[in-house]
Write a protein that holds these residues in place. Structure first.
Motif, short mmCIF file in Angstrom:
data_model
loop_
_atom_site.label_atom_id
_atom_site.label_comp_id
_atom_site.label_asym_id
_atom_site.label_seq_id
_atom_site.Cartn_x
_atom_site.Cartn_y
_atom_site.Cartn_z
N SER A 310 0.83 -1.19 0.00
CA SER A 310 0.00 0.00 0.00
C SER A 310 0.87 1.24 0.00
N ASP A 311 0.34 2.27 -0.58
CA ASP A 311 1.05 3.54 -0.68
C ASP A 311 0.30 4.60 0.11
N VAL A 312 1.04 5.54 0.63
CA VAL A 312 0.41 6.67 1.28
C VAL A 312 1.25 7.91 0.99
N GLU A 313 0.55 9.01 0.75
CA GLU A 313 1.24 10.26 0.49
C GLU A 313 1.44 11.00 1.81
N VAL A 314 2.65 11.29 2.15
CA VAL A 314 2.93 12.10 3.34
C VAL A 314 3.82 13.25 2.91
N ASP A 315 3.31 14.46 3.07
CA ASP A 315 4.06 15.65 2.65
C ASP A 315 4.59 15.50 1.22
N GLU A 316 3.70 15.10 0.36
CA GLU A 316 4.00 14.92 -1.07
C GLU A 316 5.05 13.85 -1.33
N GLU A 317 5.23 13.02 -0.36
CA GLU A 317 6.20 11.93 -0.52
C GLU A 317 5.44 10.61 -0.53
N ASN A 318 5.79 9.76 -1.47
CA ASN A 318 5.10 8.48 -1.53
C ASN A 318 5.77 7.49 -0.58
N GLN A 319 5.00 7.00 0.37
CA GLN A 319 5.53 6.02 1.30
C GLN A 319 4.86 4.69 1.04
N ARG A 320 5.66 3.67 0.94
CA ARG A 320 5.12 2.35 0.61
C ARG A 320 5.54 1.33 1.65
N VAL A 321 4.58 0.49 2.01
CA VAL A 321 4.92 -0.67 2.84
C VAL A 321 4.40 -1.90 2.12
N MET A 322 5.21 -2.93 2.14
CA MET A 322 4.84 -4.18 1.46
C MET A 322 4.82 -5.33 2.46
N PHE A 323 4.01 -6.31 2.15
CA PHE A 323 3.98 -7.54 2.93
C PHE A 323 4.22 -8.69 1.97
N ILE A 324 5.40 -9.24 2.07
CA ILE A 324 5.77 -10.31 1.14
C ILE A 324 5.87 -11.61 1.93
N PHE A 325 5.12 -12.59 1.48
CA PHE A 325 5.12 -13.89 2.14
C PHE A 325 5.59 -14.95 1.16
N MET A 326 6.61 -15.68 1.55
CA MET A 326 7.09 -16.78 0.72
C MET A 326 6.74 -18.08 1.44
N CYS A 327 5.91 -18.87 0.80
CA CYS A 327 5.39 -20.08 1.44
C CYS A 327 6.00 -21.30 0.77
N VAL A 328 6.73 -22.06 1.55
CA VAL A 328 7.50 -23.17 0.99
C VAL A 328 6.85 -24.51 1.36
N PRO A 329 6.53 -25.33 0.35
CA PRO A 329 6.06 -26.68 0.68
C PRO A 329 7.23 -27.48 1.23
N VAL A 330 7.08 -28.04 2.40
CA VAL A 330 8.17 -28.80 3.03
C VAL A 330 7.89 -30.30 2.91
#
Ligand code: FES
Ligand SMILES: [Fe+2]
Length: 523
Positions: A310-330
């Motif tokens: 998701s992105d959010v604009e703070v003081d005309e600055e684009n701030q992004r946070v990501m959630f990356i999940f890597m799911c491994v079959p064991v």
């Protein structure tokens, strides 16, 4: 402010802000808000089908309409396309959690692997974890002074190409048996990308240079120096498909993680937890995964990756946070999660706060799902994965991504992971809850940061105990007249404080590094 926002982003709570502009006093809105976000550039190769999945609208309120609105799939004539589990890259472990001094045993896709650092080639290597001599695990071995992987059973040594360099028991004037093909270890293609070791689960020589033709999925933010990349890993006692569908399922967040994630702030609340309709829609689904763009910004890259941002604009600055999940079959009933929560704000926090402090929160979130999924799994397995939609009642759009995954799993993978006949299909027996939810063997020993914190805190606990005993000892052996009453009282107080602190620390260590005993009823 950065600290707070970053903590909510990387701590126990995935909190996805909207793209709306806001000032610095506002927190990002939670993931439960409708989102209007841009999709990141994804660079996974492959065909894009024109398959569209839709969930029907609100179910009819009449009793006659008892059929749940099932997702419809637009046919594209490629139904027979079959997903090949052995022609994919799999994440094995984050590099930050691997020790170059020791070989690491890891199971991926039912294959026993040993990951070790080849100092001669400056590369991580992934071998079959089986010595060709008498099949002892190489992961229990050591790296010798020449940087070779040594099997500690009889001392055979292997270089980075899997060639046997010495058989100590072979006479020097005899035939060079170590050069025989049967003395070699199978080498799996491997590569480091995004600070993670990846393996190609096919050791056939034709795939030796596969990394030149096909690379693991590329996520641009993970190569962007303006992003921090806090990561971690945990082994989980349920299968890959249950792990990935759980991470795709946004609707469970306010309930399964009540009290440990920020509550949604919708105007109309139907209950304390604040669940509400989620208008999700899977846009494209093909053999390579799918995209969900309507409600959030999430993407499934088959077979292992699910990510949202998701992105959010703070003081005309684009701030992004990501959630990356890597799911491994064991193996059946077991999976491994590698998480990465990149963000391009408050990056300095990760340089100051050790990872283990965030891992406590992430592990709490994982624990709060763990038992639910562990119990759910055998029920679905009994019914059969291909009957999943018949067994489950999915009347709302909030299940769209989960349905999307199951559609992918059933359509392209036949509802099962190809274990190459290694397993009977039965799940392992369910251990007692304390063992099932154990954090030490599933995370702490595999996490450099938590491991050092654990060792340090354990040492501190012992020091506090010793101090309290020493203080009491001093009081006991010191003659009444030598020590004043004030000094005596001070020392007794200090002994009590040290003892109490050691007890508190023991409890803290147990709760955060061994077993938390999560109970939803008391949340
Ligand atoms: S089993 Fe490895 S050297 Fe004998
Ligand atoms: Fe950790």
């Amino acid at each position: 402010m950065d600290v707070l926002r970053a903590a909510s982003a990387i701590g126990p709570l995935p909190c996805i802000p909207t793209t709306a502009t806001r000032n610095k006093t506002q927190f990002p809105k939670s993931i439960f808000h409708n989102l209007n976000l841009k999709l990141p550039a994804l660079t996974r190769n492959g065909l894009k089908s024109r398959l569209f999945m839709t969930l029907s609208s609100t179910p009819s309120s009449t009793m006659e309409s008892i059929e749940p609105p099932m997702p419809e799939l637009e046919a594209d004539g490629r139904e027979k396309e079959r997903f090949d589990w052995y022609s994919q890259w799999y994440p094995v472990m984050p590099v930050c959690d691997l020790d170059k001094r020791v070989p690491h045993g890891k199971k991926v896709l039912g294959l026993d692997l040993v990951v070790w650092w080849d100092k001669n080639e400056n590369e991580w290597k992934v071998f079959d974890d089986t010595c060709p001599h008498r099949l002892a695990p190489l992961s229990e071995g050591r790296i010798d002074q020449w940087g070779r992987l040594q099997c500690v059973y009889h001392g055979w040594c292997f270089n980075g190409n899997g060639d046997c360099k010495i058989i100590p028991q072979a006479p020097l004037d005899g035939p060079p048996v170590h050069t025989f093909k049967k003395a070699c270890v199978a080498v799996y293609p491997s590569v480091v990308q995004h600070d993670i070791v990846w393996v190609w689960p096919n050791a056939d020589p034709q795939y030796k240079d596969i990394k030149k033709e096909k690379k693991p999925p590329y996520i641009p933010e993970l190569d962007d120096p303006s992003f921090s990349r806090p990561m971690g890993n945990r082994d989980l006692p349920f299968g890959y498909e249950f792990l990935i569908e759980n991470l795709m399922d946004f609707a469970h967040l306010p309930y399964a993680h009540y009290g440990i994630m920020p509550a949604p702030t919708s105007k109309v609340k139907v209950d304390r937890e604040g669940g509400r309709p989620l208008d999700m829609k899977v846009k494209k689904l093909d053999i390579n995964g799918f995209v969900e763009q309507e409600w959030g910004n999430s993407n499934f890259i088959a077979p292992c990756i699910f990510h949202a941002f998701s992105d959010v604009e703070v003081d005309e600055e684009n701030q992004r946070v990501m959630f990356i999940f890597m799911c491994v079959p064991v193996s059946p009933g077991n999976s491994r999660l590698i998480w990465i929560f990149p963000r391009n704000f408050g990056v300095w926090i990760d340089q100051i706060v050790p990872r283990w402090m965030f891992h406590i929160g992430v592990n709490l979130v994982l624990d709060s799902d763990l038992y639910l999924l562990h119990v759910e799994e055998p029920k679905i397995m009994e019914i059969g994965a291909t009957n999943w939609q018949k067994a489950c009642f999915l009347p709302t759009k909030s299940d769209a991504t989960v349905v999307g995954f199951r559609r992918w799993f059933n359509k392209y993978a036949g509802g099962e992971i190809d274990w190459k006949g290694k397993y009977s299909g039965a799940l392992p027996p369910s251990p007692p809850r304390e063992q099932l939810m154990d954090r030490y063997w599933s995370h702490v020993v595999n996490c450099k940061s938590c491991n050092s914190a654990y060792e340090g805190l354990k040492a501190l606990e012992v020091m506090l105990q010793i101090m309290s005993v020493v203080l009491i000892g001093i009081i006991a052996v010191t003659k009444q007249k030598i020590m004043s009453m004030v000094a005596k009282t001070t020392m007794v107080s200090m002994a009590i404080i040290c003892f109490a602190a050691s007890k508190w620390l023991a409890h803290f260590i147990y709760k955060n590094f061994h077993y938390h005993g999560y109970n939803h009823a008391f949340r």
